[in-house]
Design a protein around this motif. Structure first.
Motif, PDB file in Angstrom:
ATOM      1  N   GLN B 141       0.886  -1.207   0.191  1.00  0.00           N
ATOM      2  CA  GLN B 141      -0.135  -0.135   0.112  1.00  0.00           C
ATOM      3  C   GLN B 141       0.736   1.278   0.170  1.00  0.00           C
ATOM      4  OE1 GLN B 141      -2.858  -1.039   3.029  1.00  0.00           O
ATOM      5  NE2 GLN B 141      -4.379  -0.589   1.818  1.00  0.00           N
ATOM      6  N   GLN B 142       1.831   1.111   0.760  1.00  0.00           N
ATOM      7  CA  GLN B 142       2.933   2.447   0.765  1.00  0.00           C
ATOM      8  C   GLN B 142       3.421   2.507  -0.560  1.00  0.00           C
ATOM      9  OE1 GLN B 142       3.758   3.920   3.213  1.00  0.00           O
ATOM     10  NE2 GLN B 142       5.546   5.034   2.791  1.00  0.00           N
ATOM     11  N   VAL B 143       3.823   1.657  -1.565  1.00  0.00           N
ATOM     12  CA  VAL B 143       4.308   1.672  -2.691  1.00  0.00           C
ATOM     13  C   VAL B 143       3.281   2.158  -3.590  1.00  0.00           C
ATOM     14  CG1 VAL B 143       5.232   0.333  -4.590  1.00  0.00           C
ATOM     15  CG2 VAL B 143       6.488   0.075  -2.368  1.00  0.00           C
ATOM     16  N   ALA B 144       2.044   1.668  -3.318  1.00  0.00           N
ATOM     17  CA  ALA B 144       1.104   1.822  -4.378  1.00  0.00           C
ATOM     18  C   ALA B 144       0.528   3.469  -4.161  1.00  0.00           C
ATOM     19  CB  ALA B 144      -0.398   1.089  -4.272  1.00  0.00           C
ATOM     20  N   THR B 145       0.662   3.961  -2.856  1.00  0.00           N
ATOM     21  CA  THR B 145       0.406   5.445  -2.850  1.00  0.00           C
ATOM     22  C   THR B 145       1.612   6.336  -3.112  1.00  0.00           C
ATOM     23  OG1 THR B 145       0.454   5.052  -0.594  1.00  0.00           O
ATOM     24  CG2 THR B 145      -1.704   5.468  -1.392  1.00  0.00           C
ATOM     25  N   ASN B 146       2.852   5.728  -2.970  1.00  0.00           N
ATOM     26  CA  ASN B 146       3.914   6.818  -3.302  1.00  0.00           C
ATOM     27  C   ASN B 146       5.016   6.014  -4.389  1.00  0.00           C
ATOM     28  OD1 ASN B 146       3.536   8.866  -1.657  1.00  0.00           O
ATOM     29  ND2 ASN B 146       3.726   7.293  -0.010  1.00  0.00           N
ATOM     30  N   PRO B 147       4.433   5.626  -5.406  1.00  0.00           N
ATOM     31  CA  PRO B 147       5.434   4.575  -6.399  1.00  0.00           C
ATOM     32  C   PRO B 147       6.813   5.348  -6.392  1.00  0.00           C
ATOM     33  CG  PRO B 147       3.499   5.790  -7.607  1.00  0.00           C
ATOM     34  CD  PRO B 147       3.377   5.869  -5.922  1.00  0.00           C
ATOM     35  N   GLY B 148       7.642   4.675  -6.573  1.00  0.00           N
ATOM     36  CA  GLY B 148       9.299   5.085  -6.773  1.00  0.00           C
ATOM     37  C   GLY B 148       9.868   5.902  -5.865  1.00  0.00           C
ATOM     38  N   VAL B 149       9.023   5.916  -4.717  1.00  0.00           N
ATOM     39  CA  VAL B 149       9.820   7.112  -3.719  1.00  0.00           C
ATOM     40  C   VAL B 149      10.065   6.154  -2.399  1.00  0.00           C
ATOM     41  CG1 VAL B 149       9.369   8.939  -2.212  1.00  0.00           C
ATOM     42  CG2 VAL B 149       8.256   8.866  -4.487  1.00  0.00           C
ATOM     43  N   SER B 150       9.322   5.399  -1.968  1.00  0.00           N
ATOM     44  CA  SER B 150       9.556   4.667  -0.602  1.00  0.00           C
ATOM     45  C   SER B 150      10.335   3.509  -0.844  1.00  0.00           C
ATOM     46  CB  SER B 150       8.503   4.215  -0.071  1.00  0.00           C
ATOM     47  OG  SER B 150       7.301   3.756  -0.920  1.00  0.00           O
ATOM     48  N   TYR B 151      10.276   2.350  -1.319  1.00  0.00           N
ATOM     49  CA  TYR B 151      10.832   1.254  -1.398  1.00  0.00           C
ATOM     50  C   TYR B 151      10.869   0.726  -3.007  1.00  0.00           C
ATOM     51  CZ  TYR B 151       8.608   0.797   3.119  1.00  0.00           C
ATOM     52  OH  TYR B 151       8.346   1.285   4.390  1.00  0.00           O
ATOM     53  N   ASN B 152      12.342   0.610  -3.553  1.00  0.00           N
ATOM     54  CA  ASN B 152      12.274   0.307  -4.732  1.00  0.00           C
ATOM     55  C   ASN B 152      13.712  -0.528  -4.893  1.00  0.00           C
ATOM     56  OD1 ASN B 152      11.418   0.402  -7.376  1.00  0.00           O
ATOM     57  ND2 ASN B 152      12.143   2.531  -7.877  1.00  0.00           N
ATOM     58  N   PRO B 153      13.578  -1.821  -5.504  1.00  0.00           N
ATOM     59  CA  PRO B 153      12.106  -2.574  -5.749  1.00  0.00           C
ATOM     60  C   PRO B 153      11.599  -2.860  -4.265  1.00  0.00           C
ATOM     61  CG  PRO B 153      13.991  -3.943  -6.010  1.00  0.00           C
ATOM     62  CD  PRO B 153      14.682  -2.662  -5.577  1.00  0.00           C
ATOM     63  N   LEU B 154      10.393  -3.126  -4.503  1.00  0.00           N
ATOM     64  CA  LEU B 154       9.475  -3.934  -3.726  1.00  0.00           C
ATOM     65  C   LEU B 154       9.539  -5.381  -4.175  1.00  0.00           C
ATOM     66  CD1 LEU B 154       7.913  -4.396  -1.104  1.00  0.00           C
ATOM     67  CD2 LEU B 154       5.792  -3.945  -2.421  1.00  0.00           C
ATOM     68  N   PHE B 155      10.180  -6.279  -3.000  1.00  0.00           N
ATOM     69  CA  PHE B 155      10.410  -7.648  -3.468  1.00  0.00           C
ATOM     70  C   PHE B 155       9.412  -8.328  -2.693  1.00  0.00           C
ATOM     71  CE2 PHE B 155      12.413 -11.788  -3.511  1.00  0.00           C
ATOM     72  CZ  PHE B 155      12.922 -11.740  -4.712  1.00  0.00           C
ATOM     73  N   VAL B 156       8.441  -8.984  -3.060  1.00  0.00           N
ATOM     74  CA  VAL B 156       7.433  -9.943  -2.427  1.00  0.00           C
ATOM     75  C   VAL B 156       7.796 -11.387  -2.662  1.00  0.00           C
ATOM     76  CG1 VAL B 156       5.345 -10.437  -1.718  1.00  0.00           C
ATOM     77  CG2 VAL B 156       5.785  -8.181  -2.521  1.00  0.00           C
ATOM     78  N   TYR B 157       8.163 -12.335  -1.405  1.00  0.00           N
ATOM     79  CA  TYR B 157       8.264 -13.649  -1.830  1.00  0.00           C
ATOM     80  C   TYR B 157       7.365 -14.413  -1.030  1.00  0.00           C
ATOM     81  CZ  TYR B 157      11.346 -14.193   2.182  1.00  0.00           C
ATOM     82  OH  TYR B 157      11.750 -14.175   3.485  1.00  0.00           O
ATOM     83  N   GLY B 158       7.031 -15.665  -1.443  1.00  0.00           N
ATOM     84  CA  GLY B 158       6.190 -16.706  -0.698  1.00  0.00           C
ATOM     85  C   GLY B 158       5.874 -17.760  -1.401  1.00  0.00           C
ATOM     86  N   GLY B 159       5.336 -18.822  -0.848  1.00  0.00           N
ATOM     87  CA  GLY B 159       5.040 -20.028  -1.649  1.00  0.00           C
ATOM     88  C   GLY B 159       3.868 -19.802  -2.780  1.00  0.00           C
ATOM     89  N   VAL B 160       3.625 -20.686  -3.650  1.00  0.00           N
ATOM     90  CA  VAL B 160       2.394 -20.878  -4.573  1.00  0.00           C
ATOM     91  C   VAL B 160       1.189 -20.685  -4.030  1.00  0.00           C
ATOM     92  CG1 VAL B 160       1.634 -22.146  -6.107  1.00  0.00           C
ATOM     93  CG2 VAL B 160       3.947 -22.186  -6.022  1.00  0.00           C
TER      94      VAL B 160
END
Lengths: 230, 453
Positions: B141-160
């Protein structure tokens, strides 16, 4: 008694798989769902499973036949699925025996799953076990598990008897009820094997010019058994 | 064009049920665009109709137009703006907008949205949050409201099947809603690989690079598919650097954390590590229940706690199969005209779990029965006739006949080459004994349950 054997002209009644000539038993919901899949506006993903001989391939071919004229339709066995799986938008993809997919086939089916929403595809797949027992790539396996899952429910003995009676009638055989009961009691329990016994019995009866009686049925079952052993 | 539309209407009227036709097709209005006859714009009264028509009937309309004109017609869909009160909230261009679900009903450009390949159903509103994914959700949500500013890249990992893709789409949909001009693209890593391969064959790397550099937000799913694809990794490395330098947002998902990705260049791994890495874990029971209730709610169906718990207890590892199981229960209840009770759910779940019909082999039957009566498996084939051995053997034969599709002679063969009449005799004996001997009947019952489960 060494009568000359009658030569057979190998004519069999034509059995084009259809949803109508599948004995529904407890599978009425499934049959209704499959019928709907032939319609161009259906967006379903359906997976059906059951042991060999339960009628999976029959149902898949039946849906393909029904859908063919109404929407783009591609019916494949697992071995035929490879890298390039191209289906027109709005089409129906049918894949039999997903457990036999090669690595390339799995990758291809996986991509098709991901594209299905955007291109309006329907998918019909089948295998011998429920999705959670399939030995496939996990990302593909779970996508199959997200589909609507149906087990093909086996027929009861009464339903099998009715199906065999109908099969005999189509061959123009007169089957005594007692004979059918014997067959159900002694034979294998899946329908294709039972029908195979009937066919062999009919051929033997014509060849040897003997009516289909219990002794002949026993001989035929014995010969099939020996053939299987070889 | 309107001639074609009336032909099309009468065709669809024949093809569809009256209800379908009246609800979805009749409500469409054709917009006349005099100067270009090969374009057809259909206006839907609201976004629900638009979505439905796009999903279900657009292909058919396109096919009909191909038949009618002998060449493809460009069919586009839009929403008729009839509620001026709502349009106050946002700048809208009539006829060229759709609205996203949820609270952000800002209009966005239809064609651009189509190109983004986003799924409008995957939003933050439809994402169930629990301990397993709350951190990932907050970061997204943070990234979606402030794209390119807060965390870049956002790396999301987890199982299938835990909702990584849902999260990507939710970010994309939020960015589109907040900024209709944003150029967003969602793609699976394999599609990126294909794009590189195509650019390689067609020697069109310039336009390939251009198409990615024009993006404001890149959502790339399942990066582990870059494994061993050297040229792809090289291209992505440069694209990645250019993106981050231009303060454009990248969101990546993967089945594992960056350092653990197989066959990936170190320089890419270190790039992935320099933003924020968050994990999605498998949902715990309560969260699975919440997910089921939410999904049912979306279909306007109420599912009781008992049913939701039953499904959630049986399908643990991922959300996709959870959804498949719920769909099966709902379809079953609808077909049989039943309420969704615990019994209905149990019956429907048999198709999904397959507990009743595992592949049962003669081997399994013999082993289980031998274990139960504490005799040797070899006794199943032996010719000993003492009661302590013969009875279990008969029980095993009867169970084999009931639970497998083997014939009497095949069963006889598997039990030390016995005649089929011996098997038949065993079956009759057990059938008879079950009605008279409670202890034996109970043994048989327990054995059947053990073998089936």
């Amino acid at each position: 008694m060494n009568l000359p054997r009658q030569q057979l002209l190998d004519l069999k009644p034509e059995q084009i798989p259809s949803l109508e000539n599948f004995i529904p038993g407890r599978n009425r919901e499934l049959l209704g769902r499959l019928k709907a899949m032939a319609r161009p506006d259906s967006l379903d993903a359906v997976y059906l499973w059951g042991p060999p001989g339960c009628g999976r391939s029959h149902l898949l071919v039946a849906v393909a036949n029904l859908a063919e004229e109404r929407r783009p339709c591609l019916a494949l066995t697992a071995a035929q699925v490879d890298d390039g799986l191209h289906l027109a938008p709005g089409g129906l993809l049918i894949v039999d025996d997903v457990h036999e997919l090669t690595d390339a086939g799995q990758s291809s089916l996986f991509k098709t799953f991901n594209a299905a929403r955007l291109t309006g595809l329907s998918m019909l797949m089948s295998g011998p076990v429920p999705p959670r027992e399939l030995q496939l790539r996990e990302d593909l396996r779970t996508r199959i598990g997200q589909a609507l899952i149906f087990e093909i429910k086996p027929l009861t003995d009464e339903e099998k008897s009715a199906a065999l009676q109908r099969h005999a009638l189509m061959r123009g055989m007169r089957m005594d009820e007692g004979l059918l009961q014997y067959l159900l009691r002694h034979g294998r329990r899946d329908l294709p094997s039972l029908m195979n016994v009937l066919d062999t019995l009919d051929n033997a009866s014509l060849e040897q010019q003997r009516p289909p009686t219990l002794p002949l049925l026993r001989e035929v079952m014995q010969s099939i058994l020996e053939l299987d052993k070889e | 064009m309107s001639d074609f539309w009336s032909t099309c209407l009468s065709h669809l009227e024949r093809e569809l049920s009256t209800q379908q036709f009246n609800t979805w097709i009749k409500a469409l209005k054709i917009e006349d665009e005099g100067e270009s006859p090969r374009r057809l714009r259909l206006m839907a009264p609201n976004r629900f109709v638009l979505q439905r028509v796009r999903e279900r009937y657009l292909n058919q309309i396109e096919a009909l137009s191909r038949q009618y004109y002998g060449e493809p017609v460009n069919v586009t869909l839009g929403v008729l703006e009839t509620e001026p009160a709502e349009s106050k909230q946002a700048e809208t261009t009539p006829g060229n907008t759709i609205k996203l679900g949820g609270s952000n009903s800002t209009a966005i450009d239809n064609a651009a949205y189509e190109r983004s390949r986003l799924n409008p159903a995957f939003t933050f509103d439809t994402l169930v949050t629990g301990r397993a994914n709350d951190l990932a959700r907050a970061a997204a949500q943070q990234v979606a409201t402030n794209p390119g500013v807060s965390y870049n890249p956002l790396f999301v990992y987890g199982g299938v099947g835990l909702g990584k893709t849902h999260l990507l789409h939710a970010i994309g949909n939020t960015v589109c809603a907040n900024n209709p001009q944003a150029v967003v693209r969602y793609l699976h890593a394999e599609d990126y690989v294909s794009d590189v391969v195509r650019a390689y064959h067609q020697r069109s790397f310039d336009s390939f690079k251009q198409s990615y550099r024009s993006l404001d937000l890149l959502l790339i799913d399942d990066i582990q598919f870059f494994n061993g694809k050297d040229r792809t990794q090289e291209e992505f490395f440069y694209a990645f650097n250019a993106f981050v330098e231009a303060k454009k947002q990248i969101v990546i998902t993967c089945d594992t954390y960056p350092k653990d990705i197989q066959g990936l260049e170190d320089r890419l791994i270190s790039r992935f590590d320099c933003g924020l890495t968050v994990q999605i874990e498998p949902p715990e029971l309560e969260m699975r229940v919440a997910i089921l209730k939410k999904k049912a709610e979306v279909s306007n169906i109420e599912v009781g706690d008992d049913v939701a718990f039953l499904i959630a207890k049986n399908l643990r590892s991922n959300v996709r199969e959870l959804e498949g199981a719920l769909n099966r229960v709902l379809a079953f209840a609808r077909f049989h005209g039943n309420d969704i009770t615990i019994d209905v759910a149990k019956e429907a779940l048999k198709d999904v779990l397959g507990a009743t019909n595992r592949q049962i082999t003669l081997d399994l039957v013999q082993k289980t029965v031998a274990d139960y009566y504490k005799i040797k498996v070899a006794d199943m084939y032996s010719h000993k006739r003492t009661r302590a051995i013969a009875r279990p053997r008969q029980i095993a034969m009867w169970i084999a006949r009931e639970l497998t599709s083997h014939s009497l002679p095949e069963i006889g063969e598997a039990f030390g080459g016995r005649d089929h009449t011996t098997v038949l005799h065993a079956c009759r004996t057990i059938l008879d004994l079950r009605s008279r001997d409670n202890l034996l009947n109970n043994d048989v019952h327990v054995l059947m349950q053990t073998i089936k489960s």
